[in-house]
Design an enzyme around this catalytic site. Sequence first.
Site, PDB file in Angstrom:
ATOM      1  N   HIS A 184      54.411  22.720  49.710  1.00 35.69           N
ATOM      2  CA  HIS A 184      54.732  22.633  48.284  1.00 35.69           C
ATOM      3  C   HIS A 184      55.598  21.405  48.037  1.00 35.69           C
ATOM      4  O   HIS A 184      56.701  21.289  48.577  1.00 35.69           O
ATOM      5  CB  HIS A 184      55.482  23.897  47.845  1.00 35.69           C
ATOM      6  CG  HIS A 184      55.799  23.906  46.383  1.00 35.69           C
ATOM      7  ND1 HIS A 184      54.836  24.020  45.421  1.00 35.69           N
ATOM      8  CD2 HIS A 184      56.970  23.796  45.729  1.00 35.69           C
ATOM      9  CE1 HIS A 184      55.400  23.992  44.228  1.00 35.69           C
ATOM     10  NE2 HIS A 184      56.696  23.857  44.381  1.00 35.69           N
ATOM     11  N   ASP A 305      55.404  28.377  42.068  1.00 35.02           N
ATOM     12  CA  ASP A 305      56.837  28.143  41.851  1.00 35.02           C
ATOM     13  C   ASP A 305      57.208  27.959  40.390  1.00 35.02           C
ATOM     14  O   ASP A 305      58.189  27.313  40.073  1.00 35.02           O
ATOM     15  CB  ASP A 305      57.266  26.899  42.652  1.00 35.02           C
ATOM     16  CG  ASP A 305      58.781  26.774  42.746  1.00 35.02           C
ATOM     17  OD1 ASP A 305      59.466  27.803  42.742  1.00 35.02           O
ATOM     18  OD2 ASP A 305      59.285  25.634  42.801  1.00 35.02           O
TER      19      ASP A 305
END
Length: 819
Positions: A184, A305
């Site tokens: 990420h 997220d």
Amino acid sequence: WETCWFKVELSIPPAWAGREVHFSWESDGEGMVWRDGQPVQGLTKEGEKTSYILTSSLKETEPHSVTLYVELACNGLFGAGKGSMIAPPDPDRRFTLSKAELVVFNRDVYELLVDLEILLDMAQLLGEENQRSFQALYTANQMVNICDVTDSSTFPAARDLAAALFSQRNGESQHTIHAVGHCHIDSAWLWPYEETIRKCARSWATVVSLMESNPEFTFACSQLWLLSVLWQAQQFEWVRSWYPGLYARIQDFVAKGRFIPVGGTWVEMDGNLPSGESMVRQFLQGQRFFQEQFGRICSEFWLPDTFGYSAQLPQLMRGCGIRRFLTQKLSWNLVNTFPHHTFFWEGIDGSRVLTHFPPGDSYGMQGRVEEMLKTVKNNKEKGRVNHSALLFGFGDGGGGPTQKMLDRMKRMSDTDGLPRVQISTPDRLFSVLEKESSQLGTWVGELFLELHNGTYTTQAQIKKGNRECERILHDVETLSALAVARGGPFQYPASQLQRLWRLLLLNQFHDVLPGSCIQLVAEDALRHYAEIRRAGARLQEEAVQSLCGDLLQPRVGSTESTLVLNTLPWERTEVISRTGPAGAQSLALVTVPSMGYAIVKEPLLPPQPVAVRKQEDGSIAMENGVIAVCLDTMGRLTSLQLVDSQRSSVPDGCYANQFVLFDDVPLYWDAWDVMDYHLETRKPVTTLLKPLEISLPGGLRGSVSFSLQIGESSTLTQEIILDATCPYLCFLTQVEWKEAHKFLKVEFPLLVRSPNATYEIQFGHLQRPTHWNTSWDWARFEVWAHKWLDLSEHGFGVALLNDCKYGASAHGNVLSLSL
């Protein structure tokens, strides 16, 4: 953000023949190894990547002299702050190179240590009631007894003991974990956009290297497009100019099905604040890019997220070819534990998508025994599905998977006492879940994150820029489409609009639009908005000239006229301000058709002009035949009536348009959070700097203005406007904000009773309770909305509209807008 380059000349001793040789490098800044002009591996101490393998077994035919270049950045995995992980850049921070060595790597010792780590974790974590715990402990003990650290010939026998235990298989009913390599990378957060480009290169060069040495390894990349999130309209051309060799290697692994693009959107955008059209463009630009570059669109929406997920997303996903969704952010809920890990999510139109939250509650796992056990223990769909995801690799600042993570999971692939662990792909996981989905539950409506409510309001200029630019691009496209439909030489500005849309979409990343980024990123975002405004104004002017150019030409003997355009899909009658030949401003009441234009020569006369009257006590009454209001000397509404109904909207003894100040000291992070206890610190703003005065006396428009002091050093000036025939009151508010740890809102108590308030969301609306009956209700003490929120009962209601705000709340009979 400075960069240092090191030229590293290595000479490997011939005596190291047959040995594994590494170049070891440790620094607190992120680095990248370049070899033969290509990036080959990232070097990040925080991401446990501190060596580059020169050879796995030195042969006489291999080069013994090697030249490398190391690009070293003056920032770590999480930016350049000091102290805590989340900190703004510190201009005085220095970065240090602490080690640069040529070393022999002892692979046998490394493998022994990994064996012992897994065995000891099993012994500690499986529990005394589990016999496998003791088997692991005694195996480790035997290995220590057999192993003589001074005699490497004893290592194979010790490893054989571990292999024997790891090879004891599970039963058929054991839970299967699908381990997916993941990295990420926030496209901007504690670092600027430019640094993200290098983060992607560091991380993915390492991933490609791991793939070359681990044939079974697959990698899910939700942000492949990040290779080009700067200012170029053609992102692939930009990528190719910076890292063409790396990109070619990535394309090769995509073709082999091992480097897997997931996500489907241009960036991992905020899941709440972008408009419906913006969300459609996120999918359009993302899916188009994946189709053009890799010959396929994404069937999974990957958004791990983001700070909550709009109830409109399932419909948008299905419309864009996506039927599967993965996130984990709701595991951060501060109040209520979300009841599912695998379920169907249903949107406001009934569209459903199969949704999975990795039960380990993270997208940055490291392949440890503890994480595998947590994944199985946490899983809320036990008995319904027997498969779940585990995303492994360092994340947020990049980094990605490591060789040690892969080696840990190889030992756990099918070991009795542990869940099965297989290196997998998103498609393989969701395909199995779809087969097991008959008993799954359904969650209807929004996935509201009970945390980070402050991101609906933080960085007001970014919020304003987003809303304005969404409107500008809408208007440009509307007028350009009309100009094309009219015929003539006008060319639809597709490439220019794509460039501007991509700038806007970039700024909707989930740490930029929410305001949870460093100042440098906010400044970049504001520059992007300025560019969209500038270029958008030019494109709009070109479209108007093509559409109505002949109407704009002055004609001899004609009276002065004004061209008025309406880009909304309904007829509008409104008061406008127009500029005369001498620059003087004048007002006119005009009617303009839906998605059309009108030439205004003689303005309409209102059925009833606006009347503005000052009372003896200093209050001011305003009326236009539709609504009637009364304001006290501090600009607060003491009365608001719909004339025909003779019904008042403001309760006796209450004040609407009441500014209130709260303390804002959250438990965790300033930019992200506001806690429910801030409501206990409510202080009405009552310090008057300039009392209410009449600005415009009436006719087509009446207005009044006043000024307040807020807190220690901030000021607020507001003009309240009532136009002829208009069914609403307009508040133009300017705040000079200089407070710290304070939260400013404006409240409207209403004579309306309803258990629910209605909020605009993307392409629709959503109802939320106005009471706090349950913990799920009061956890939504601060929510988000788009352009309006409404409190209505049968036959009557009041709506609060805005042009640049997102934070709001409705509790009891009070509507609040967070400023």
